[in-house]
Design an enzyme around this catalytic site. Structure first.
Site, PDB file in Angstrom:
ATOM      1  N   THR A 115      43.703  42.174  46.065  1.00 34.29           N
ATOM      2  CA  THR A 115      43.155  41.060  46.836  1.00 34.29           C
ATOM      3  C   THR A 115      44.139  39.901  46.936  1.00 34.29           C
ATOM      4  OG1 THR A 115      42.141  39.984  44.911  1.00 34.29           O
ATOM      5  CG2 THR A 115      40.807  41.623  46.090  1.00 34.29           C
ATOM      6  N   HIS A 120      41.139  45.359  36.647  1.00 37.90           N
ATOM      7  CA  HIS A 120      41.946  44.423  35.845  1.00 37.90           C
ATOM      8  C   HIS A 120      42.006  44.907  34.396  1.00 37.90           C
ATOM      9  CE1 HIS A 120      40.599  41.125  38.921  1.00 37.90           C
ATOM     10  NE2 HIS A 120      41.536  41.927  39.408  1.00 37.90           N
TER      11      HIS A 120
END
Length: 514
Positions: free
Chosen positions: A130, A448
């Site tokens: 992103t 993540h």
């Protein structure tokens, strides 16, 4: 073959090492190998820069390793329902451009991180991310790196990544969202930790034409450097070593199965938070902490339809800097509520549904729908780990991985607190839409992943490398990526990983003889 530097992995961190070394030691020979293919005409470019939809989809499919077809669009609600029913499949849990680490139905059901995924291509996950680059807040910073040194590294990383908070024009709706967010946050926050536009890795011109950052921009002129070579579809299977020094690397070109031994003065492994420890383990380099302290922040997501009178119901800002909307810009860009313990011990991200990594089946363009992602910290525990198989192999013929990952009572309390805060914001904006009510996404969804090759200050079994990412006990082995982050974070980790690579590169350069 002999080379000065061997870099394994071509994502943002591997690209940062290559760029910094090439700039500071232009005579050094650098060989970079990447297990995945080239997926577009421009080497290592972000898929969002590909304007043709079919070409973008092709690039995503080529990145998906064993998955050779498009993923169907699964909304948040559909995914949540499938998780509740235990009907987990690869199509439900993975995103376009990625592939699950474990993709067999029975493995998915028993895996404690069922949505754990990776991308296999030149540029790695960095061509699909992103591009969010928030700085870590109070409670997320690495305690044993001097604050001034880390600040300098973060600033340099922001330049390398082209980080900006002006990727999108601020519309009336966007300005109102920021106003509401700051009302909800209140005045108790650290300096510069109020709600604000998300720092994004993106080059943008005066007309708001955006070019998203990936390995092509990070490498820059390095791609054309005469001493730099990048080999795609080439896997490193093993590092050979003797007396604390890597003597050679065993690589294989997958399409031809041609094997080669590479001798390098310095080896840098920046594969990702999963395949970096996998390669070390396969090579017999097995510090006690390797693969342990695997961490990922919980990820609570929902979609909200903005109240049609939202702007009118809030007083206009007398210092407004709003812009007229420029098609095809979304009405709302990307906004950030920074992690700031103990005042706001969560990371919040608000974005127009066109920009969201999660999907909704609502297609009515007259409705302004935004996605809200909120995440707290997850405690770092030795027991959360990658389990490597001594006998079984994965899709690439490397030691198969499984995963142990559990939320503690403290984690569950933090998740409920994040949900409660998110709900305050939701009620201020409008109403949650039926397709995408507040959902705790399955572990692995955030992408993540941290801690699996964590850094530390002493070779006492609690870390894999030192603060410059040099593996304990080795003179010429460095590692990079999100896996080296030694603390729990809720914010997007790429900026921190690139900053740590910047800091590490300066140490590597000191050792280069060329």
């Amino acid at each position: 073959m002999k080379t000065d530097i061997l870099i394994i992995g071509s994502g943002p961190v591997g690209a940062t090492y290559a760029r910094m070394i090439a700039e500071q030691r232009p005579n050094a020979n650098i060989l970079m190998v990447e297990v995945g293919p080239k997926v577009s005409d421009t080497i290592g470019q972000h898929v969002k820069n590909i304007t043709d939809p079919q070409q973008m989809e092709t690039a995503q499919i080529l990145s998906q390793g064993p998955k050779k077809t498009p993923y169907p669009m699964i909304s948040v609600a559909e995914r949540a329902l499938a998780v509740q029913r235990g009907e987990l499949t690869a199509d439900i849990l993975a995103r376009a451009g990625t592939h699950l680490v474990l993709d067999q139905p029975e493995e998915i059901k028993t895996n404690e991180m069922p949505s754990l995924s990776m991308s296999t291509n030149i540029g790695g996950m960095g061509i699909h991310w992103t591009c969010a680059c928030p700085r870590p807040g109070k409670g997320e910073q690495i305690p044993f790196i001097p604050a001034n040194e880390m600040d300098e590294a973060l600033t340099e990383a922001e330049k390398i990544l082209h980080v900006t908070q002006e990727a999108f024009p601020i519309s009336e709706e966007g300005e109102t969202i920021l106003h509401i967010l700051n009302q909800t946050l209140g005045d108790k926050h650290s300096p510069k930790r109020q709600a604000q536009p998300m720092p994004l890795a993106c080059k943008v011109d005066s007309e708001y034409n955006r070019y998203w950052t990936a390995s092509d921009l990070i490498l820059g002129n390095t791609l054309n450097h005469p001493n730099f070579e990048l080999r795609s579809e080439t896997i490193c299977r093993k590092l050979n070593y003797q007396n604390g020094k890597i003597t050679s690397a065993e690589i294989e070109h997958l399409p031809t199965q041609q094997k080669e031994l590479i001798e390098a003065d310095i080896v840098i492994v920046a594969a990702d938070a999963l395949r970096t420890p996998q390669l070390l383990w396969a090579s017999g380099i097995r510090p006690q902490a390797l693969g342990h302290y695997l961490n990922e922040h919980p990820f609570v997501f929902t979609f909200v339809e903005l109240d049609k009178d939202l702007v009118q119901n809030h007083s206009p800002n007398p210092t407004s800097k709003t812009h007229s909307r420029k098609s095809p810009d979304p009405t709302v860009g990307v906004f950030w509520t920074p992690f700031d313990a103990p005042n706001h011990p969560f990371h919040g991200q608000i974005m127009h549904m066109d920009l969201s990594p999660m999907k909704t089946t609502v297609t009515d363009e007259s409705k302004h729908i935004v996605g809200l992602g909120w995440g707290p910290l997850k405690e770092a525990n030795f027991e959360d780990c990658i389990v490597f198989s001594e006998t079984e192999k994965d899709y690439f013929g490397m030691p198969k991985m499984n995963f142990k990952f559990q939320y503690t009572e403290k984690d569950l309390e933090a998740i409920e607190a994040a949900k409660a805060f998110q709900q305050k914001v939701v009620h201020s904006f409008g109403k949650e839409i039926k397709d995408g009510g507040q959902t705790l996404m399955p572990p692995g969804t955030s992408l993540h992943y941290e801690g699996s090759t964590r850094m530390g200050v002493a070779n006492d079994g609690s870390s894999v490398c030192d603060t410059y990412s040099q593996v304990w006990g080795f003179d010429n082995l460095f590692i990079g990526g999100n896996g080296v982050i030694p603390v729990a974070t809720a914010s997007n980790p790429t900026l921190t990983s690139v900053a740590l690579a910047v800091r590490s590169s300066k140490q590597v350069v000191k050792q280069i003889k060329a």
